[in-house]
Design an enzyme around this catalytic site. Structure first.
Site, short mmCIF file in Angstrom:
data_model
loop_
_atom_site.label_atom_id
_atom_site.label_comp_id
_atom_site.label_asym_id
_atom_site.label_seq_id
_atom_site.Cartn_x
_atom_site.Cartn_y
_atom_site.Cartn_z
N TYR A 11 0.83 -1.22 0.00
CA TYR A 11 0.00 0.00 0.00
C TYR A 11 0.87 1.27 0.00
CZ TYR A 11 -2.99 3.63 2.07
OH TYR A 11 -3.62 4.81 2.35
N ASN A 32 7.89 -9.51 -1.59
CA ASN A 32 7.65 -10.96 -1.61
C ASN A 32 6.21 -11.30 -2.03
OD1 ASN A 32 6.12 -10.42 0.63
ND2 ASN A 32 7.38 -11.59 2.07
N THR A 35 1.62 -9.78 0.73
CA THR A 35 0.49 -8.87 0.88
C THR A 35 0.46 -7.82 -0.23
OG1 THR A 35 1.77 -7.47 2.37
CG2 THR A 35 0.37 -9.12 3.40
N ILE A 52 12.74 -10.38 2.07
CA ILE A 52 13.84 -9.64 2.67
C ILE A 52 14.77 -10.53 3.51
CG2 ILE A 52 12.45 -8.95 4.67
CD1 ILE A 52 13.84 -6.27 4.60
N ALA A 75 7.67 -4.85 5.89
CA ALA A 75 7.54 -5.40 7.24
C ALA A 75 6.09 -5.77 7.51
CB ALA A 75 8.01 -4.36 8.26
N TYR A 141 4.27 -5.58 17.48
CA TYR A 141 4.55 -4.81 16.26
C TYR A 141 5.39 -3.58 16.60
CZ TYR A 141 3.72 -1.34 12.63
OH TYR A 141 3.89 -0.36 11.69
#
Ligand code: UDP
Length: 330
Positions: A11, A32, A35, A52, A75, A141
């Site tokens: 995004y 990757n 998402t 990564i 991430a 997170y």
């Protein structure tokens, strides 16, 4: 010389790529695609489907491309998921960062702009939050992102690696032409969930908790437009290119909106009813996260263009109306 955008099919990454291309910079994308969306990466931009954490594959990218700066969006970033699966977050985020920095240093690439987060502050002792406000994350997170900041700090001391951490508050909106936008495999974020409800794709929005320590009891966040955020990254890359020291900046609007106010703003922006219900609190949510972005404005010269939350919502609504099923490339 190229800017490597890790997570450039996601995004925020896709809006970064669009902004860099508009600024006539050369861009390389690594993602990757867990998402992200391949179709969000414009044709002609070198693209590598690489994780990564895969050192050999990442090394190959650096061998092939002439990279001089890195922007790191690759991430995991969902608070409730991190509470349930903390090890996933430390593996992908923290181990991924170590791997990336090792490869960068192998190729003598020493400038990185990094997506950090308001979640590193936890339950902040002051509002609006400044860069000097103590960081005490209350979920894995936020903890993983704080560790990533610390890793870069020590890598600077040891190897002269220069970094800028941009601590985002709540990112929303889409490119004004509606060509790219937010499309997560499992949507957890407030604005797209509200708008999917407006579109009739969801029956209602559940507002998580009305007993927070805030004026209306709903928790408060600071919403910043994704294109303004991308502009700040370009300024941060230029700041590093000029030889400045490592630094951290909050990116927000200094205006807090409660979940209830966001639903109301979306009703006004879309003209739709948007049924909403009050549900229980969600794990890991602080009461209020509002940024002071004075430092980014002063030091980087950042001037956000979207200062009205309804305008932010309108751009996300434009994307969703044009792409009710997102990228449709899964
Ligand atoms: N939220 C909500 N209902 C939802 C999704 C989110 O009430 O279906 C609330 C959430 O509790 C938080 C705010 O909306 O206060 C923003 O959450 P989001 O997941 O978008 O971003 P976060 O702040 O977790 O990064």
């Amino acid at each position: 010389m190229s800017v490597l955008v890790l997570g450039g099919a996601g995004y925020i990454g896709s809006h970064m790529v669009a902004t860099l291309l508009a600024a006539k910079r050369d861009v390389v994308v690594v993602d990757n695609l867990l998402t992200g969306h391949r179709s969000s990466v414009p044709e002609g931009v070198p693209f590598y489907e690489v994780d990564i954490r895969d050192k050999a594959a990442l090394t190959e990218v650096f061998e092939k491309e002439n990279i001089d700066q890195v922007v790191h969006f690759a991430a995991s970033s969902i608070v409730p998921e991190s509470v349930e699966q903390p090890l996933k977050y430390f593996d992908n985020n923290v181990y991924g960062m170590i791997n990336l920095l090792e490869v960068m240093l192998d190729f003598d690439v020493k400038q990185i702009v990094f997506s950090s987060t308001a979640a590193t502050y936890g339950v902040a002792k002051e509002n609006p939050i400044k860069e000097t406000t103590p960081q005490n994350p209350i979920n894995p997170y936020g903890e993983s992102k704080l560790q990533m900041e610390h890793i870069m700090k020590w890598a600077d001391q040891a190897y002269g690696l220069k970094w800028v951490a941009l601590r985002y508050f709540n990112v929303a909106g889409a490119k004004a032409d509606g060509s790219i936008g937010e499309d997560h495999p499992i949507e957890t974020h407030l604005v797209p969930i509200i708008l999917q409800t407006a579109l009739g794709k969801r029956e209602k929005i559940m507002m998580f908790g009305d007993d927070y320590n805030t004026p209306d009891g709903f928790n408060v966040r600071d919403y910043v437009h994704v294109m303004d955020l991308a502009d700040a990254h370009v300024l941060a890359l230029d700041y590093l290119a000029k030889g400045n020291d490592s630094n951290q900046f909050n990116l927000g609007s200094a205006n807090g909106f409660s979940v209830k106010q966001m639903v109301e703003a979306a009703r006004q922006a879309t003209g739709k009813e948007i049924p909403a219900e009050i549900g229980p609190r969600r794990a890991g949510d602080p009461d209020s996260l509002v940024a002071s972005s004075a430092k980014a404005r002063e030091v980087l010269g950042w001037e956000p263009k979207y200062d009205d939350v309804k305008e932010i919502i309108r751009t996300a609504w434009n994307w969703l109306q044009k792409h009710p099923n997102g990228y449709e490339d899964r």
